[in-house]
Scaffold this motif. Structure first.
Motif, short mmCIF file in Angstrom:
data_model
loop_
_atom_site.label_atom_id
_atom_site.label_comp_id
_atom_site.label_asym_id
_atom_site.label_seq_id
_atom_site.Cartn_x
_atom_site.Cartn_y
_atom_site.Cartn_z
N UNK A 91 3.85 -0.96 8.70
CA UNK A 91 4.38 -2.28 8.35
C UNK A 91 5.53 -2.66 9.27
N UNK A 92 6.32 -1.69 9.67
CA UNK A 92 7.47 -1.97 10.54
C UNK A 92 7.04 -2.40 11.95
N UNK A 93 5.77 -2.22 12.28
CA UNK A 93 5.26 -2.72 13.56
C UNK A 93 5.20 -4.25 13.55
N UNK A 94 5.03 -4.83 12.36
CA UNK A 94 4.94 -6.28 12.19
C UNK A 94 6.25 -6.83 11.62
N UNK A 134 14.13 -9.88 6.21
CA UNK A 134 14.12 -9.46 4.81
C UNK A 134 12.99 -8.46 4.54
N UNK A 135 11.81 -8.72 5.08
CA UNK A 135 10.70 -7.79 4.91
C UNK A 135 11.01 -6.46 5.61
N UNK A 136 11.62 -6.55 6.78
CA UNK A 136 12.02 -5.35 7.51
C UNK A 136 12.99 -4.52 6.68
N UNK A 137 13.98 -5.17 6.09
CA UNK A 137 14.98 -4.46 5.29
C UNK A 137 14.36 -3.85 4.04
N UNK A 138 13.47 -4.58 3.39
CA UNK A 138 12.79 -4.05 2.20
C UNK A 138 11.94 -2.83 2.57
N UNK A 139 11.25 -2.93 3.70
CA UNK A 139 10.43 -1.80 4.15
C UNK A 139 11.30 -0.61 4.52
N UNK A 140 12.44 -0.87 5.15
CA UNK A 140 13.38 0.23 5.46
C UNK A 140 13.85 0.90 4.17
N UNK A 141 14.17 0.10 3.15
CA UNK A 141 14.60 0.65 1.87
C UNK A 141 13.48 1.48 1.25
N UNK A 142 12.25 0.96 1.27
CA UNK A 142 11.11 1.68 0.71
C UNK A 142 10.83 2.97 1.48
N UNK A 143 10.97 2.91 2.78
CA UNK A 143 10.78 4.09 3.61
C UNK A 143 11.85 5.14 3.28
N UNK A 202 20.01 1.22 7.80
CA UNK A 202 19.33 0.14 8.55
C UNK A 202 19.11 -1.05 7.64
N UNK A 203 18.63 -0.81 6.43
CA UNK A 203 18.38 -1.91 5.48
C UNK A 203 19.66 -2.69 5.20
N UNK A 204 20.79 -1.99 5.13
CA UNK A 204 22.06 -2.65 4.83
C UNK A 204 22.55 -3.55 5.97
N UNK A 226 0.84 -1.19 0.00
CA UNK A 226 0.00 0.00 0.00
C UNK A 226 0.88 1.25 0.00
N UNK A 227 1.99 1.20 0.74
CA UNK A 227 2.92 2.31 0.72
C UNK A 227 3.48 2.56 -0.66
N UNK A 228 3.84 1.49 -1.37
CA UNK A 228 4.34 1.62 -2.74
C UNK A 228 3.27 2.21 -3.64
N UNK A 229 2.05 1.78 -3.46
CA UNK A 229 0.95 2.30 -4.27
C UNK A 229 0.77 3.79 -4.05
N UNK A 230 0.82 4.23 -2.79
CA UNK A 230 0.68 5.66 -2.51
C UNK A 230 1.85 6.44 -3.10
#
Length: 122
Positions: free
Chosen positions: A30-33, A41-50, A75-77, A4-8
């Motif tokens: 998303x980072x709450x979960x 991996x999801x955390x790192x991807x979300x950090x990159x997207x953020x 953080x993602x790295x 949803x973040x990517x869509x926005x």
């Protein structure tokens, strides 16, 4: 929330600044979960997207947004290492290089050197 973040972020309709703010809210939710311990991996991807969203952010002080983007990419790295996830590592290194070349808070020459180091990381 991550998608949803990517869509926005990519949304064409409505106010661009508001869309980015909504994307940031979604990534933070998303980072709450997607925690580093539970889903690294999801955390790192979300950090990159953020980081991307902060990089594109229109509201607030540009330099502060750049600093936040750098924090997110760094953080993602922590998870996106060259050995574990080489393609993701390269993408985040590239994002970090771009943002360092835009950074205005510190010495411009030093930041360009950091950007070059990110692009040339081996």
């Amino acid at each position: 929330q991550n998608n949803l973040g990517s869509a926005y972020s990519d949304r064409i309709k409505f106010d661009r600044g508001e869309n980015i703010e909504r994307a940031i809210e979604c990534y933070q939710a998303a980072l709450q979960v997607y925690t580093r311990d539970a889903l690294p991996q999801y955390w790192a991807t979300t950090q990159n997207n953020l980081g991307n969203a902060y990089s594109d952010r229109i509201k607030f002080v540009r330099g502060e947004n750049i600093e936040r983007a750098i924090e997110c990419y760094q953080a993602a790295l922590q998870v996106r290492t060259r050995d574990a996830l080489p393609q993701d590592w390269a993408m985040t290194q590239n994002n970090l290089g771009i943002i360092y070349s835009d950074q205005i808070w510190v010495n411009r020459g030093d930041n360009l050197e950091r950007a070059i180091e990110c692009y040339q990381a081996k």
